[in-house]
Design a protein around this motif. Structure first.
Motif, mmCIF file in Angstrom:
data_model
loop_
_atom_site.group_PDB
_atom_site.id
_atom_site.type_symbol
_atom_site.label_atom_id
_atom_site.label_comp_id
_atom_site.label_asym_id
_atom_site.label_seq_id
_atom_site.Cartn_x
_atom_site.Cartn_y
_atom_site.Cartn_z
ATOM 1 N N ASN A 47 -51.149 30.991 -2.492
ATOM 2 C CA ASN A 47 -51.859 29.716 -2.471
ATOM 3 C C ASN A 47 -50.890 28.562 -2.257
ATOM 4 O O ASN A 47 -51.082 27.700 -1.380
ATOM 5 N N HIS A 48 -49.845 28.564 -3.070
ATOM 6 C CA HIS A 48 -48.879 27.462 -2.961
ATOM 7 C C HIS A 48 -48.140 27.498 -1.622
ATOM 8 O O HIS A 48 -47.977 26.474 -0.950
ATOM 9 N N GLU A 49 -47.697 28.702 -1.245
ATOM 10 C CA GLU A 49 -46.906 28.802 -0.022
ATOM 11 C C GLU A 49 -47.738 28.511 1.219
ATOM 12 O O GLU A 49 -47.202 28.035 2.224
ATOM 13 N N MET A 50 -49.043 28.802 1.185
ATOM 14 C CA MET A 50 -49.897 28.517 2.340
ATOM 15 C C MET A 50 -50.341 27.063 2.360
ATOM 16 O O MET A 50 -50.487 26.458 3.425
ATOM 17 N N ARG A 51 -50.566 26.506 1.186
ATOM 18 C CA ARG A 51 -51.020 25.119 1.163
ATOM 19 C C ARG A 51 -49.902 24.146 1.536
ATOM 20 O O ARG A 51 -50.168 23.064 2.049
ATOM 21 N N THR A 52 -48.670 24.520 1.263
ATOM 22 C CA THR A 52 -47.565 23.609 1.605
ATOM 23 C C THR A 52 -47.453 23.403 3.120
ATOM 24 O O THR A 52 -47.425 22.251 3.585
ATOM 25 N N PRO A 53 -47.401 24.487 3.923
ATOM 26 C CA PRO A 53 -47.399 24.225 5.381
ATOM 27 C C PRO A 53 -48.714 23.627 5.877
ATOM 28 O O PRO A 53 -48.715 22.831 6.823
ATOM 29 N N MET A 54 -49.840 24.039 5.242
ATOM 30 C CA MET A 54 -51.116 23.432 5.635
ATOM 31 C C MET A 54 -51.107 21.941 5.366
ATOM 32 O O MET A 54 -51.675 21.141 6.130
ATOM 33 N N HIS A 55 -50.458 21.558 4.276
ATOM 34 C CA HIS A 55 -50.333 20.139 3.958
ATOM 35 C C HIS A 55 -49.581 19.415 5.073
ATOM 36 O O HIS A 55 -49.979 18.323 5.516
ATOM 37 N N ALA A 56 -48.498 20.043 5.550
ATOM 38 C CA ALA A 56 -47.718 19.419 6.628
ATOM 39 C C ALA A 56 -48.527 19.346 7.914
ATOM 40 O O ALA A 56 -48.533 18.313 8.614
ATOM 41 N N ILE A 57 -49.230 20.433 8.242
ATOM 42 C CA ILE A 57 -49.996 20.458 9.496
ATOM 43 C C ILE A 57 -51.094 19.408 9.480
ATOM 44 O O ILE A 57 -51.252 18.613 10.426
ATOM 45 N N ILE A 58 -51.887 19.379 8.417
ATOM 46 C CA ILE A 58 -53.018 18.441 8.362
ATOM 47 C C ILE A 58 -52.525 17.009 8.276
ATOM 48 O O ILE A 58 -53.057 16.098 8.939
ATOM 49 N N ALA A 59 -51.474 16.769 7.456
ATOM 50 C CA ALA A 59 -50.970 15.397 7.322
ATOM 51 C C ALA A 59 -50.395 14.885 8.633
ATOM 52 O O ALA A 59 -50.695 13.761 9.076
ATOM 53 N N LEU A 60 -49.565 15.711 9.282
ATOM 54 C CA LEU A 60 -48.960 15.265 10.538
ATOM 55 C C LEU A 60 -50.006 15.122 11.638
ATOM 56 O O LEU A 60 -49.925 14.208 12.478
ATOM 57 N N SER A 61 -50.998 16.030 11.626
ATOM 58 C CA SER A 61 -52.067 15.910 12.631
ATOM 59 C C SER A 61 -52.868 14.639 12.421
ATOM 60 O O SER A 61 -53.239 13.956 13.392
ATOM 61 N N SER A 62 -53.143 14.309 11.169
ATOM 62 C CA SER A 62 -53.888 13.077 10.904
ATOM 63 C C SER A 62 -53.055 11.852 11.256
ATOM 64 O O SER A 62 -53.590 10.843 11.736
ATOM 65 N N LEU A 63 -51.723 11.931 11.049
ATOM 66 C CA LEU A 63 -50.861 10.820 11.465
ATOM 67 C C LEU A 63 -50.803 10.723 12.985
ATOM 68 O O LEU A 63 -50.835 9.613 13.559
ATOM 69 N N LEU A 64 -50.716 11.893 13.621
ATOM 70 C CA LEU A 64 -50.692 11.895 15.083
ATOM 71 C C LEU A 64 -51.987 11.358 15.655
ATOM 72 O O LEU A 64 -52.000 10.712 16.713
ATOM 73 N N GLN A 65 -53.067 11.582 14.967
ATOM 74 C CA GLN A 65 -54.373 11.105 15.429
ATOM 75 C C GLN A 65 -54.452 9.590 15.412
ATOM 76 O O GLN A 65 -55.241 8.989 16.136
ATOM 77 N N GLU A 66 -53.615 8.935 14.577
ATOM 78 C CA GLU A 66 -53.613 7.476 14.483
ATOM 79 C C GLU A 66 -52.804 6.824 15.597
ATOM 80 O O GLU A 66 -52.827 5.603 15.755
ATOM 81 N N THR A 67 -52.061 7.618 16.358
ATOM 82 C CA THR A 67 -51.237 7.061 17.442
ATOM 83 C C THR A 67 -52.054 6.975 18.724
ATOM 84 O O THR A 67 -53.188 7.468 18.799
ATOM 85 N N GLU A 68 -51.445 6.367 19.766
ATOM 86 C CA GLU A 68 -52.113 6.260 21.068
ATOM 87 C C GLU A 68 -51.959 7.589 21.793
ATOM 88 O O GLU A 68 -50.849 8.038 22.075
ATOM 89 N N LEU A 69 -53.083 8.208 22.046
ATOM 90 C CA LEU A 69 -53.104 9.518 22.679
ATOM 91 C C LEU A 69 -54.017 9.503 23.887
ATOM 92 O O LEU A 69 -54.984 8.717 23.952
ATOM 93 N N THR A 70 -53.709 10.366 24.839
ATOM 94 C CA THR A 70 -54.625 10.551 25.967
ATOM 95 C C THR A 70 -55.838 11.336 25.467
ATOM 96 O O THR A 70 -55.781 12.008 24.421
ATOM 97 N N PRO A 71 -56.939 11.251 26.167
ATOM 98 C CA PRO A 71 -58.129 12.008 25.724
ATOM 99 C C PRO A 71 -57.850 13.502 25.541
ATOM 100 O O PRO A 71 -58.344 14.130 24.609
ATOM 101 N N GLU A 72 -57.039 14.056 26.433
ATOM 102 C CA GLU A 72 -56.731 15.472 26.307
ATOM 103 C C GLU A 72 -55.898 15.735 25.062
ATOM 104 O O GLU A 72 -56.135 16.711 24.324
ATOM 105 N N GLN A 73 -54.915 14.850 24.799
ATOM 106 C CA GLN A 73 -54.098 15.007 23.597
ATOM 107 C C GLN A 73 -54.928 14.840 22.324
ATOM 108 O O GLN A 73 -54.763 15.560 21.338
ATOM 109 N N ARG A 74 -55.839 13.857 22.358
ATOM 110 C CA ARG A 74 -56.674 13.622 21.173
ATOM 111 C C ARG A 74 -57.563 14.836 20.893
ATOM 112 O O ARG A 74 -57.788 15.218 19.742
ATOM 113 N N LEU A 75 -58.072 15.456 21.969
ATOM 114 C CA LEU A 75 -58.890 16.653 21.790
ATOM 115 C C LEU A 75 -58.069 17.776 21.159
ATOM 116 O O LEU A 75 -58.546 18.512 20.288
#
Length: 741
Positions: free
Chosen positions: A352-380
């Protein structure tokens, strides 16, 4: 002529002398007559049982009258007056009357006296018979004493060999026997084997057929039977020239042994007997008495009882040993199962801990990346990463929840919540997914549905979301309708589940939720498999829909935990389906009561979107996770300080920090001790920062422990940008946030 007579005249006494003799005789006769009544009166007075008192009185009167007559007669020897003659006449008349009456009475009395004599003889006979009976009683008492003594000796042990040997010895001593033997049935039941003898002069093992006439005669009688000294079972005395003594034999009932396997004892399915043979001394005129035969019969019965007890004891001891072995095996299996459960729980906790830690990084960074200027394809692409990450996070939660449901460690987190908000949040979460498939989702809440209820809001929402998510997943087009209402009494019982017994009450109600879709439908043979974990519909359309097969299995366990029932109805493939479940919810005491803010909420429209200048301390041993959390906070305008150990955290933290996020797996002291040290360091509440645990542990103990040591919140990884924004907003507003686990 007279002078010439030579005859001899008798010499009679003179008349005066004769008169004197009569006078004296009458006097003594009268005296005797008067003394006899006195003696009779004394006899009657002293005898309380004499039956003829009235006869004695009559006889006494007769004697008195006779004495009176003789007494009056004394005055008749001389000239006497007419008065004396009258008195004499009267006395004689009375004497005559009484004499006649007495004589008549004696005629009736004599037969009675004779019967009394007969009675006396009868009583003597009875006394003799009583003496004989007393002798028998004494004999029976003696026999009873011997029986008690023998019974005590026999039952002093529960070893069958000792019982049988003791029986022979005691019988031989009590009855002065020459020989005593016991024949036991063999395993085949066709022969009797000589098993025990009193003198031990014959080798044990001699056998005779069990169907001999003499043996059948003994076995068919419940009494001791005299048998011939020359029959096969009695030929156990040494050969010699003597007259053999009388022999008796008695049967000894054996326990029904069909279920027992006691050493070399037979397995008997019908009632069988052993044979006990007793022999009186040879060259003796002694014979068997009735009480001795009765003694033998009683002892045979007592031996049967003792053997039964011994057999039961041996079997119980064997059963006890077997039970002890089974208990040892069960205890070993229990320990192994507990070790397996602990190993599984430890593995799941680490996973649980070992899987949630990378999941935390993936979801957090993806949500941060979603706040940047992206092309429609990148946003998808980013949105796809976020959706896949959220699905993976849901799968992790499902696996952990299923594990805790199966071992019984998962408990409901009861609280007051807004029922309408739960359904609206489910609708808001499911609409974006449904819109992609062009599905119309509608929500119908009954007017009588209470706005607030008491229950586990998170589990209820997860159940509704899983059921509605299934409807969306298995529907290509059409609509999905969510209906919720209070189940009426006539709708509570369901023939599909006879074990479901809902009981209406004023303190709770049953919420009935129906989710109807126009999807692919379900074949009747697949309906029973839907709530089995990792089981899926075998139709071709379903195979392309994906899924882990855990959603409905977890829903069923959640519903059972909430004392409810869930089932699915479908008319067949291509005709859609309806998922229905009922759960038990409590009614708040005050209808306007609202719950505390301890659940993550959808970010309110009026809340802040950034927190410029907010000083936050992040403690996490994992460098990636630490940087990811910092990235989320920096994006929200926070001033972030990072530390990697507990000692560094206590050294760096100050009253300028408003919020402290710390991971529990930090090296050094654990997170609970850090929270206690911070409370000691900052005694004033307004100077102490808000302490929040950022953890991957989903057990309820973590939340309770955090509350116990004074932490202000528990946040479950992974955390997205929107979730972090909502968390900070709630923490700064309420200074407390415990996410439901």
């Amino acid at each position: 002529m007279d002078s010439s007579c030579n005859c001899i005249e008798p010499q009679w006494p003179p008349d005066d002398l004769l008169m004197k003799y009569q006078y004296i005789s009458d006097f003594f006769i009268a005296l005797a007559y008067f003394s006899i009544p006195l003696e009779l009166i004394y006899f009657v007075k002293k005898s309380a049982v004499f039956p003829y008192r009235w006869v004695i009185v009559q006889f006494g009167a007769f004697i008195v009258l006779c004495g009176t007559t003789h007494l009056i007669n004394l005055w008749t020897f001389t000239l006497h007056t007419r008065t004396v003659a009258m008195v004499m006449m009267t006395a004689k008349v009375f004497t005559a009357v009484v004499s006649c009456v007495t004589a008549l009475m004696l005629v009736h009395i004599i037969p009675d006296l004779l019967s009394v004599k007969t009675r006396e003889l009868f009583l003597k006979n009875k006394a003799a018979e009583l003496d004989r009976e007393m002798g028998l009683i004494r004999t029976q008492e003696e026999t009873g004493r011997h029986v008690r003594m023998l019974t005590h000796e026999i039952r002093s042990t529960l070893d069958r060999h000792t019982i049988l040997k003791t029986t022979l010895v005691e019988l031989g001593r009590t009855l002065a026997l020459e020989e005593c033997a016991l024949w036991m049935p063999t395993r085949t039941g066709l022969e009797l084997q000589l098993s025990y003898t009193l003198r031990q002069q014959n080798p044990v093992g001699y056998t005779v057929p069990i169907h001999l006439p003499v043996i059948n005669q003994v076995f068919s009688s419940s009494h001791a039977v005299k048998i011939s000294p020359n029959c096969p079972v009695a030929r156990i005395r040494p050969a010699g020239k003597y007259m053999p003594g009388e022999v008796v034999a008695a049967r000894v009932p054996l326990l029904h042994l069909s279920n027992f396997h006691i050493n070399d004892w037979p397995e008997l399915s019908t009632k069988r007997y052993a044979l006990m043979v007793l022999m009186l001394p040879s060259d003796s005129a002694r014979q068997w008495h009735v009480h001795e035969l009765e003694l033998v019969e009683v002892v045979a019965d007592q031996v049967a009882v003792a053997l039964s007890h011994a057999a039961i004891l041996e079997e119980s001891m064997r059963a006890r040993d077997l039970l002890m072995e089974q208990n040892v095996a069960l205890d070993l299996a229990r320990r192994e199962a507990e070790m397996a459960i602990r190993a599984r729980n430890d593995f799941l906790a680490v996973l649980n801990h070992e899987m949630r830690t990378p999941m935390h990084a993936i979801i957090a960074l993806s949500s941060l990346l979603q706040e940047t200027e992206l092309t429609p394809e990148q946003r998808l692409m980013v949105e796809t990463i976020l959706k896949s990450s959220n699905l993976l996070s849901t799968l992790i939660n499902d696996v952990l929840d299923l594990s805790r449901l199966e071992d019984g460690s998962l408990q409901l987190d009861l609280g007051t919540f807004n029922l309408y908000v739960v359904f609206r949040e489910v609708l808001n979460l499911i609409k974006p997914i449904a819109s992609v498939k062009k599905l119309h989702v509608s929500l119908n809440l009954a007017p009588d549905l209470p706005e607030y209820a008491i229950g586990d809001e998170m589990r209820l929402m997860q159940t509704i979301l899983n059921v509605v998510g299934n409807a969306v997943k298995f529907s290509k087009d059409g609509s999905i309708t969510i209906t919720a209402f209070v189940a009426k009494a006539e709708l509570l019982s369901d023939s599909r589940n006879p074990e479901f017994f809902p009981v209406p009450s004023d303190n709770h109600f049953y919420l009935r939720v129906q989710v109807k879709d126009s999807g692919i439908g379900i074949s009747p043979q697949d309906l029973p498999k839907l709530f089995t974990k990792f089981a899926q519909n075998q139709s071709t359309a379903t195979q392309n829909s994906g899924g882990s097969g855990l959603g409905l299995a977890i829903c069923k366990r959640f519903v059972n935990l909430m004392e409810g029932h869930i089932w699915i109805e479908s008319e067949g493939l291509g005709k859609g389906s309806t998922a229905i479940f009922m759960v038990k919810l409590g009614i708040p005491e005050r209808l306007n009561e609202s719950k505390l803010a301890f659940m993550p909420k959808v970010p309110p429209n009026h809340g802040p979107t950034a927190f410029p200048g907010l000083k936050v301390l992040v403690m996490d041993e994992n460098g990636v996770s630490r940087k990811v959390t910092k990235g989320l906070l920096v994006h929200l305008g926070c001033d972030v300080t990072m530390v990697s150990s507990s000692e560094e955290c206590l050294r760096v933290v100050s009253n300028e920090h408003k919020v402290v996020f710390m991971d529990f797996c930090t090296p050094g002291m654990d997170g609970y001790e850090i929270a206690i040290r911070m409370h000691e360091k900052f005694t004033k509440r307004h100077e102490r920062p808000i302490i929040v645990a950022l953890t991957g542990n989903t057990d309820k103990v973590t939340k309770e422990s955090c509350m116990r040591v004074g932490m202000d919140g528990v946040i479950l990884k992974p955390v997205s940008l929107d979730k972090m924004r909502s968390v900070l907003s709630d923490l700064l507003e309420h200074r407390v946030l415990f996410e439901a686990i």
